[in-house]
Design a protein around this motif. Structure first.
Motif, short mmCIF file in Angstrom:
data_model
loop_
_atom_site.label_atom_id
_atom_site.label_comp_id
_atom_site.label_asym_id
_atom_site.label_seq_id
_atom_site.Cartn_x
_atom_site.Cartn_y
_atom_site.Cartn_z
N TRP A 278 -20.03 -27.78 -105.88
CA TRP A 278 -20.86 -28.67 -105.19
C TRP A 278 -20.09 -29.30 -104.32
O TRP A 278 -19.01 -30.11 -104.34
CB TRP A 278 -21.59 -29.52 -106.11
N VAL B 145 -26.40 -22.42 -110.54
CA VAL B 145 -26.74 -23.01 -109.53
C VAL B 145 -28.21 -23.29 -109.23
O VAL B 145 -28.55 -24.34 -108.73
CB VAL B 145 -25.95 -22.44 -108.24
N VAL C 69 -23.38 -25.52 -101.68
CA VAL C 69 -22.63 -25.17 -102.67
C VAL C 69 -21.39 -24.38 -101.97
O VAL C 69 -21.95 -23.49 -101.12
CB VAL C 69 -23.10 -24.47 -104.00
N TRP D 110 -25.55 -32.35 -111.43
CA TRP D 110 -24.15 -31.76 -111.23
C TRP D 110 -23.38 -32.80 -111.97
O TRP D 110 -23.76 -34.03 -112.12
CB TRP D 110 -23.80 -31.50 -109.84
N ALA E 230 -18.76 -21.53 -108.04
CA ALA E 230 -19.56 -22.42 -107.30
C ALA E 230 -19.02 -23.73 -107.64
O ALA E 230 -19.05 -24.72 -108.55
CB ALA E 230 -21.03 -22.46 -107.82
#
Length: 848
Positions: free
Chosen positions: A350, A385, A362, A298, A348
């Motif tokens: 995190w 994701v 998420v 990420w 999305a």
């Protein structure tokens, strides 16, 4: 008629101005001690009781009033509801027996009421009683003085007194019109209230206030019910009730956020770094969280570094926070393009990772209504994701269909509040007979149960090394609840005070939960939409869920229920910006345009003293070996004033704005360890059935004196636990240092003798020393003597432990009945220090 005529009535011979407003001779109000005109002359001037004003605070309206209990004590409720007093003055003056009975009833009512000055400012509603500590006459009774001396045992807020509430906290306002001529203000208020003539004031509809107001009932968002009665005089200009009601209707329900008191409060604030609390106001804060969780797939994106978000023509399409975390395999431009298909452009995001397999938590909004026909873009986002998970596994939790809507939460909250704020003793008794059925009909505990169940499901998914995606309509309401609870169940860091504050800052403030709309800080004008359509206490539902976890796992949380209750009240303190805005963009605009001074609510020293903050900590919390709190690492408080708007480090706190200076070094998560540092063996598995849940008594019932239990409740248990763990800490420290001078008295009780007897026996066993033929006297240990004195205070001079003076709502209820308040705080502070010093030695085996 001549002045000296003998035919002049006695009541006209008074050479005072009060003769024109005082009751007639023979009127029941002359003999009733509930009337202000019967008060001593030195207490007659209500303007002596002026409220304390803050910087920028101004009084809007003031009036003499009675503040009486929302629920009368059960002894007087029956007498108050017995034969009604007729309003015909001829009947009241001719029947002496009736007068005596009425006077007795009014005398009992007087015990429930306080006379003083009621004031409305641009910040609060303040009631200052005339029998305050600084206004007590020299002949005051010792009991009144003792009651005044124990007032410091309440939780004292720097900005609010015990009889003061912020305007943000006021939710509903009811007026009670006058019904004929009553014996007194209190009697008129009781008669009107019992007859059900309350009329709700609707400020959003610009409702005109008709009639003379004899009483006001104010229902607050924290379940507090305030009742005020006003003495009506012959002059129509003295309609005090209408004066206060009009001021509240104008200032308690602002139509714009810049009408809040926070914009008028110009007291300087010295921005202080809060040790251990991550504000998530910079890219580095999110990078540190990625490193701690071991999330290597990420990346952190800052809006200030994206040209597309800096272009005014394009930035208006997005409602993104200043910093957010997206999949590394997706380019920023591509992510922004996909986000336009989702509500509030919340694709999305995190928030957390657990375990070594890269399973992530998420948050995802639903597709826009125009895009719901084709879910292709949603599948693309879910695939991005899924690629961030090593096992390429993903579980989608649809929260919209499985959890209540914000309107359902609002309805449940209103039903629960009505249940906890009965207007009369009769209604209280009626509800008490079928309380469990009424509680079930509110659905509040049902929604708490659902939130805990889905949080447990999300936590189990992450423990199975499967990425969990929480999807909701806009991703900013129930997503916050489930995501926060999931991290509380998995990560012990968030169960500490600093960690919990960091969690709220990340999930609710940095990712922009709409506090302004959900908590009703701004009243929607009539004609736009229903005032309560977007109002919903979602954050308060989350706090109740946390309280349930605290009850089930009392040794896993560093904070106490008093801390959670205080946090509930802090939502309605406009001075602190944490729970006042919908987005960081609103906060930045308030700073740059209105010169608002930002004050984070986590700086508790601004509101409370050290003695009040003692109750924030949980005495049963088990700190792990080697765990060091941020308070032990940072002992200095910085007083440096930073630059930026207003000179208070507003730009630094926001992380955006023109005056923000970027960090010289930006943390790159890829250059650090890739393994998660979150322990894998300290997760919680709560019971989430309704029968396993309880009612948060301290928060919901603290304003009902009839439910207060002297010497009972959880505060009594907490105090006993503090003393018990303090004795354990003393024993362990004595063993560690091989010094047994500070052993607790419980040890000597087990030996069947007192500390003095054993010390005396030890002194007799030791040989006597002589210096030049004179016996040498040994000095007593001061620490031991102090400990003996403290233990005598606790034990009441010896014998069994006496802790029967705390109330069940301490420190919010009536705390002490004539005992020594300062010694109580000595016990709390000494036990807290001992537990902090020996926290590395305490383990669960010590108290089993």
């Amino acid at each position: 008629m001549a002045t000296g005529s003998n035919d002049m009535p006695d009541h006209r011979k008074r050479n005072t101005f009060t003769s024109y407003v005082a009751p007639m001779v023979g009127d029941l109000r002359v003999t009733a001690d509930t009337n202000e005109w019967c008060l001593p002359s030195d207490l007659r001037d209500v303007h002596l009781a002026k409220p304390r004003l803050l910087s920028g605070e101004q009084i809007v309206a003031s009036a003499p009033a009675y503040m009486y209990s929302p629920i009368a004590p059960m002894e007087s409720s029956s007498s108050n509801s017995s034969p009604n007093i007729t309003n015909n003055s001829s009947n009241t003056t001719s029947q002496s027996n009736g007068n005596n009975g009425s006077a007795n009833r009014l005398s009992s009512s007087h015990k429930e009421a306080s006379f003083g000055l009621l004031s409305v400012t641009n910040f609060k509603l303040a009631f200052v009683p005339l029998h305050a500590r600084n206004l007590l006459p020299a002949s005051a009774s010792t009991s009144a003085a003792a009651a005044a001396s124990s007032s410091d045992l309440y939780q004292e807020n720097t900005f609010l007194g015990r009889n003061e509430v912020t305007l943000n906290n006021i939710d509903q306002l009811y007026t009670i019109a006058e019904q004929g001529r009553a014996a007194s203000a209190l009697q008129a208020a009781r008669m009107a209230s019992n007859s059900g003539r309350r009329k709700k004031l609707e400020p959003a509809k610009q409702q005109h206030i008709n009639g003379r107001i004899v009483a006001l009932h104010i229902i607050c968002k924290n379940f507090r019910l305030l009742k005020f009665a006003f003495q009506q005089q012959d002059s129509k200009l003295s309609d005090y009730g209408k004066l206060i009601a009009s001021a509240l209707a104008r200032f308690a329900f602002p139509m714009r956020h810049d009408l809040s008191f926070a914009y008028a409060y110009r007291e300087p604030y010295y921005a202080t770094p809060i040790p251990g609390v991550s504000m998530y106001a910079s890219k580095n804060d999110w990078a540190r969280e990625l490193i701690r969780c071991g999330a290597t797939e990420w990346q952190v994106v800052s809006a200030s570094a994206v040209p597309q978000l800096q272009n005014r023509l394009q930035a208006c399409k997005y409602t993104l926070p200043p910093h957010f975390v997206i999949p590394k395999g997706c380019e920023v431009e591509r992510f922004l393009q996909l986000s336009l298909a989702f509500c509030d452009s919340r694709a999305a995001f995190w928030v957390y990772s657990y375990g070594s397999g890269g399973a992530s938590l998420v948050r995802l909004a639903e597709l826009q209504p125009a895009s719901q026909q084709d879910n292709k873009l949603e599948n693309i986002m879910l695939e991005l994701v899924r690629k961030c998970d090593e096992r390429r596994q993903l579980k989608l939790l649809q929260l919209t269909d499985q959890l209540p809507s914000i309107q359902d939460v609002q309805r449940a909250y209103q039903k629960l509040r009505r249940l906890c704020t009965p207007e009369t003793p009769e209604k209280f008794m009626l509800q008490d007979d079928k309380y469990l059925g009424l509680l079930e009909k509110t659905n509040w505990l049902l929604y708490v149960s659902l939130c805990l169940r889905h949080a447990s499901e999300a936590a189990a998914t992450l423990r199975a090394s499967i990425t969990c995606v929480l999807q909701e309509s806009n991703g900013r309401d129930l997503c916050c609840v489930i995501s926060s609870l999931t991290q509380l169940l998995l990560d012990p860091h968030f169960r500490s005070i600093d960690g919990f504050q960091s969690l709220v800052q990340k999930e609710w403030i940095a990712l922009e939960h709409p506090f302004q709309r959900r908590l009703g800080h701004v009243c929607v004008a009539s004609g736009e939409q229903a005032p309560d359509s977007e109002q919903s206490p979602v954050f308060l539902l989350f706090l109740d869920c946390v309280w349930q976890l605290l009850q089930q796992f009392p040794d896993e949380f560093e904070f106490s229920q008093t801390y959670l209750t205080t946090l509930w009240d802090a939502c309605f303190m406009p001075i602190f910006d944490s729970f006042q805005f919908d987005s960081q963009a609103q906060r930045a605009a308030a700073v740059n345009e209105a010169r608002l001074v930002l004050r984070p609510v986590w700086d508790w020293g601004e509101q409370f003293s050290d003695k009040d903050k003692l109750f924030f900590s949980n005495p049963l919390y088990q700190r792990q070996r080697g765990e060091i709190t941020a308070a032990q690492q940072h002992h200095r408080r910085s007083l440096a004033v930073g630059g930026g708007a207003g000179g208070h480090n507003n730009s630094r706190l926001l992380g955006t704005g023109a005056g923000a200076s970027p960090s010289r070094y930006t943390i790159n998560p890829q250059l650090f360890a890739t393994q998660s540092s979150v322990p894998q063996d300290r997760y919680l598995q709560p019971a989430h059935r309704i029968l396993d849940l309880a009612v948060w008594e301290q928060c919901y019932y603290r304003w009902l004196p009839v439910l207060d239990i002297r010497g009972g409740g959880q505060p009594q248990v907490d105090l006993f636990h503090r003393l018990l763990l303090s004795n354990i800490a003393k024993l362990q420290r004595s063993i560690e240092l091989q010094s047994f001078d500070e052993l607790p008295d419980a040890y000597y009780d087990s030996q069947g003798e007192t500390r003095q007897q054993q010390q005396q026996r030890q002194e007799e066993d030791q040989p006597v020393e002589y210096v030049d033929g004179v016996e040498r006297r040994r000095k007593s240990n001061p620490a031991t003597a102090a400990a003996n004195g403290l233990q005598q205070v606790v034990n009441g001079g010896g014998g069994a432990l006496q802790l029967s003076t705390l109330s069940s709502f301490f420190p919010f209820g009536n705390p002490i009945a004539g005992d020594a308040p300062h010694e109580l705080y000595d016990i709390l502070s000494s036990s807290s220090e001992l537990l902090l010093d020996t926290s590395s030695m305490l383990d669960k085996s010590s108290i089993v």
